[in-house]
Design an enzyme around this catalytic site. Structure first.
Site, short mmCIF file in Angstrom:
data_model
loop_
_atom_site.label_atom_id
_atom_site.label_comp_id
_atom_site.label_asym_id
_atom_site.label_seq_id
_atom_site.Cartn_x
_atom_site.Cartn_y
_atom_site.Cartn_z
CG MET A 1 -15.74 2.12 -10.41
SD MET A 1 -15.01 3.70 -10.78
CE MET A 1 -13.85 3.48 -11.77
N GLY B 1 -24.56 14.91 -10.86
CA GLY B 1 -25.69 14.33 -9.88
C GLY B 1 -25.88 12.91 -9.65
N GLY B 2 -24.54 12.17 -9.73
CA GLY B 2 -24.18 10.61 -9.18
C GLY B 2 -24.23 10.41 -7.92
CD GLU C 1 -2.72 1.70 0.29
OE1 GLU C 1 -3.19 0.88 -0.35
OE2 GLU C 1 -2.30 2.83 -0.21
CB SER D 1 -11.11 4.31 -9.08
OG SER D 1 -11.64 4.67 -7.76
CG LEU E 1 -3.06 -0.97 5.83
CD1 LEU E 1 -3.09 -2.29 6.77
CD2 LEU E 1 -2.31 -1.02 4.66
CE LYS F 1 -21.98 6.56 2.63
NZ LYS F 1 -21.28 6.33 1.19
CG HIS G 1 -47.55 -5.16 12.09
ND1 HIS G 1 -47.51 -4.17 11.21
CD2 HIS G 1 -48.15 -4.84 13.34
CE1 HIS G 1 -48.35 -3.32 11.43
NE2 HIS G 1 -48.84 -3.15 12.85
C1 LIG Z 1 -16.88 9.73 -1.57
C2 LIG Z 1 -16.92 8.30 -1.83
C3 LIG Z 1 -18.14 7.54 -1.20
C4 LIG Z 1 -18.26 6.13 -1.67
N1 LIG Z 1 -19.09 5.33 -1.01
C5 LIG Z 1 -19.41 4.24 -1.24
C6 LIG Z 1 -20.15 3.53 -0.70
O1 LIG Z 1 -21.01 3.78 0.42
N2 LIG Z 1 -20.38 2.07 -0.77
C7 LIG Z 1 -19.54 1.48 -1.74
O2 LIG Z 1 -19.66 0.42 -2.16
N3 LIG Z 1 -18.53 2.15 -2.43
C8 LIG Z 1 -18.54 3.56 -2.20
N4 LIG Z 1 -17.39 4.34 -2.45
C9 LIG Z 1 -16.48 3.54 -3.77
C10 LIG Z 1 -15.46 2.64 -3.02
O3 LIG Z 1 -14.82 3.52 -2.37
C11 LIG Z 1 -14.62 2.05 -4.19
O4 LIG Z 1 -15.57 1.37 -5.09
C12 LIG Z 1 -13.74 0.96 -3.48
O5 LIG Z 1 -12.88 1.59 -2.67
C13 LIG Z 1 -12.90 0.18 -4.39
O6 LIG Z 1 -12.08 -0.51 -3.87
P1 LIG Z 1 -10.70 -1.15 -4.43
O7 LIG Z 1 -9.97 -1.92 -3.42
O8 LIG Z 1 -11.02 -1.36 -5.80
O9 LIG Z 1 -10.19 0.17 -4.57
P2 LIG Z 1 -9.53 1.41 -3.61
O10 LIG Z 1 -10.27 1.45 -2.34
O11 LIG Z 1 -9.37 2.55 -4.34
O12 LIG Z 1 -7.91 1.04 -3.36
C14 LIG Z 1 -6.86 1.02 -3.88
C15 LIG Z 1 -5.75 0.94 -3.19
O13 LIG Z 1 -4.38 1.05 -3.87
C16 LIG Z 1 -3.46 1.70 -3.63
N5 LIG Z 1 -2.56 2.05 -4.62
C17 LIG Z 1 -2.89 2.38 -5.82
N6 LIG Z 1 -1.67 2.18 -6.64
C18 LIG Z 1 -0.98 1.53 -6.11
C19 LIG Z 1 0.59 1.19 -6.01
N7 LIG Z 1 0.96 1.15 -7.40
N8 LIG Z 1 1.22 0.66 -5.05
C20 LIG Z 1 0.68 0.47 -3.89
N9 LIG Z 1 -0.43 0.94 -3.63
C21 LIG Z 1 -1.28 1.36 -4.47
C22 LIG Z 1 -4.11 3.22 -3.19
O14 LIG Z 1 -3.45 3.75 -2.55
C23 LIG Z 1 -5.46 2.62 -2.58
O15 LIG Z 1 -5.23 2.66 -1.06
C24 LIG Z 1 -17.25 5.57 -2.40
C25 LIG Z 1 -16.33 6.33 -3.18
C26 LIG Z 1 -16.17 7.75 -2.88
C27 LIG Z 1 -14.98 8.64 -3.28
#
Ligand SMILES: Cc1cc2nc3c(=O)[nH]c(=O)nc-3n(C[C@H](O)[C@H](O)[C@H](O)COP(=O)(O)OP(=O)(O)OC[C@H]3O[C@@H](n4cnc5c(N)ncnc54)[C@H](O)[C@@H]3O)c2cc1C
EC number: 1.8.1.4
Length: 467
Positions: free
Chosen positions: A319, A182-183, A33, A146, A38, A51, A445
């Site tokens: 996502m 508006g997502g 990471e 992302s 983490l 949240k 209920h």
């Molecule tokens: C404001 C907001 C609210 C959200 N609310 C929700 C929700 O309520 N419910 C929901 O389901 N989803 C929600 N999401 C979406 C959710 O956060 C993502 O879908 C989810 O975090 C994706 O998980 P992931 O493990 O794919 O990637 P991420 O959580 O993006 O984690 C990727 C990690 O990889 C690390 N990384 C990247 N490149 C490297 C590298 N080369 N070397 C080492 N580390 C690296 C990054 O630093 C990061 O920590 C929300 C997103 C946002 C922005």
């Protein structure tokens, strides 16, 4: 040089959950990471902090309706934004600390630094101080997630023209927050600041907000949010976002070709997120990356290189944190020789506004486009005793079922506690329930869940009991 069976790059919900499952299955597992905490986007700047702020601002809003319940609050009720943001951060820190605990408990080795491919079986970890080490691994899972995306002509200064990351730690409540997009993310954060006293305007390119969800949900959410004071400019294409001093001016063109001008003190750009592969050097290992930066995978989430997999936001699909988690588990189990499966149609989507919005399966628009004959049953929350008792009467549950077989094809709901209620719909659809199956199950209920039974009755034979 360290050697592992599985190395995961990225510790978001996809990466850390995959690491735990890999360790449970007996693999010697490492996770890399780049940030010091983490949990990835979700825990640090996504699901959890948003949240936390939604919960805090909801308490504040509810307090203003206490008088309806016969509770008189004397004296000033004020928002202390600094404290609210500090509480949010404490929740984030505790949750991220929990992930570290889980890594240690499962004997997963955590490397702190940027992971970049050296070959298909080796990854270089570069630490913040510039030092690096090489990890050798039989299998590698890319879970790099992302980042917020923007529009090419917008200059994000991260001060007044901001993304969701900055919106989670503002130092003041905006006077006028202009939201572009508006997502889900824009609407959730918009409601936070609306409740705290900001004027909130949402500019959306499509003809409705939360455009990926069933149109009936968009319509009801728009109605409720308008009642709360949010302003909407749908079918508006943003032309420019400029800052002069503390003023941010957003210009957008409507369907008639007219330009509207909105002046705010902050603009939140929430037009989606882009897969993140910067610095990963995926090409060096032979991993194919699309023009959009997405890692190409097959149905087993395997990349163009057989021992390298990719999961979560960095690959195709919704996502969402829980989608990333399911994919993390799936890859771990495939590596262990198992035959897991994900039904992507049954990954629920939730908007954590109040009322909450939640859905699973096909929308009415999709069923129409696919030419599938369906029937629909709806039930309004205002007809429920529990909803009236609590004063949460906005919204409805809509069940779409196959016209011939009665199998439930989609469930769409907006109202109190829908984020949790949707689990019943997912369970039912996972077991391929018919609307009649749901209608014959006893629901306690008075509960909000009774709306699901009633909507199922309405879909079965138009025989809801309480309307
Ligand atoms: C404001 C907001 C609210 C959200 N609310 C929700 C929700 O309520 N419910 C929901 O389901 N989803 C929600 N999401 C979406 C959710 O956060 C993502 O879908 C989810 O975090 C994706 O998980 P992931 O493990 O794919 O990637 P991420 O959580 O993006 O984690 C990727 C990690 O990889 C690390 N990384 C990247 N490149 C490297 C590298 N080369 N070397 C080492 N580390 C690296 C990054 O630093 C990061 O920590 C929300 C997103 C946002 C922005």
């Amino acid at each position: 040089m360290s050697q592992f069976d599985v190395t995961i790059i990225g510790s978001g919900p996809g990466g850390y959950v995959s690491a735990i499952r890999c360790a449970q299955l007996g693999f010697k597992t490492a996770i890399i990471e780049k940030y010091s905490t983490l949990g990835g986007t979700c825990l640090n700047v996504g699901c959890i902090p948003s949240k936390a702020l939604l919960a805090s601002s909801h308490h504040y809003e509810e307090l203003q309706h206490f008088a309806d319940h016969g509770i008189e609050v004397s004296g000033d009720v004020k928002v202390n934004l600094e404290k609210m943001i500090a509480r949010k951060q404490a929740v984030v820190d505790q949750t991220s600390g929990g992930v570290k605990f889980l890594m240690d408990k499962n004997n997963i080795t955590v490397f702190n630094g940027v992971g970049s491919f050296e070959s298909a079986t080796s990854v270089k970890v570069t630490k913040e101080d510039g030092s690096s080490e090489i990890i050798e691994s039989k299998n590698i899972i890319i879970a790099t997630g992302s980042k917020p995306s923007s529009l090419p002509f917008i200059k994000l200064d991260k001060d007044r023209i901001i993304t969701s990351t900055e919106a989670l730690k503002l130092k003041e409540v905006p006077k006028h927050l202009v939201i572009i997009g508006g997502g889900v993310i824009g609407i959730e954060l918009g409601q936070v600041y609306l409740r705290l006293g900001a004027q909130v305007s949402v500019v959306e390119f499509m003809d409705r907000i939360i455009p990926g969800m069933d149109a009936a949900l968009s319509k009801e959410l728009t109605k409720v949010l308008k009642k709360q004071g949010m302003k909407f400019y749908t079918s508006h294409k943003v032309q420019s976002v400029e800052r002069a001093g503390d003023v941010v001016t957003v210009k957008a063109e409507n369907a008639k070709g007219e330009i509207i001008t909105l002046e705010g003190d902050y603009s939140l750009v929430s037009v989606g997120r882009r897969p993140y592969t910067d610095g990963l050097n995926a090409e060096k290992a032979g991993v194919k990356v699309t023009d959009r930066g997405q890692i190409e995978v097959n149905e087993h989430l395997q990349t163009s290189v057989s021992n390298i997999y990719a999961i979560g936001d960095v690959v195709r699909g919704a996502m969402l944190a829980h989608k990333a988690e399911e994919e993390g588990v799936l890859v771990a189990e495939i590596l262990a020789g198992q035959k897991p499966h994900i039904d992507y149609n049954l990954i629920p989507g939730v908007v954590y506004t109040w009322p909450e919005v939640a859905a699973v399966g096909k929308t009415e628009e999709q069923l129409k486009a696919d030419g599938i004959a369906y029937k629909s049953g709806s039930f309004p929350f205002k007809a429920l005793g529990r909803a009236r008792a609590g004063g949460d009467t906005d919204g409805f549950v809509k069940i779409l079922a196959d016209a011939k077989t009665d199998e439930v094809l989609g469930v769409h709901m907006i109202g109190a506690r829908c984020a949790d209620l949707i689990a019943e719909a997912v369970t039912a659809m996972e077991f391929r329930a018919s609307a009649e199956d749901i209608s014959r199950m006893s629901h306690a209920h008075p509960t909000f869940a009774e709306a699901i039974k009633e909507a199922a009755l309405a879909a079965t034979d138009n025989r809801a009991l309480h309307v």
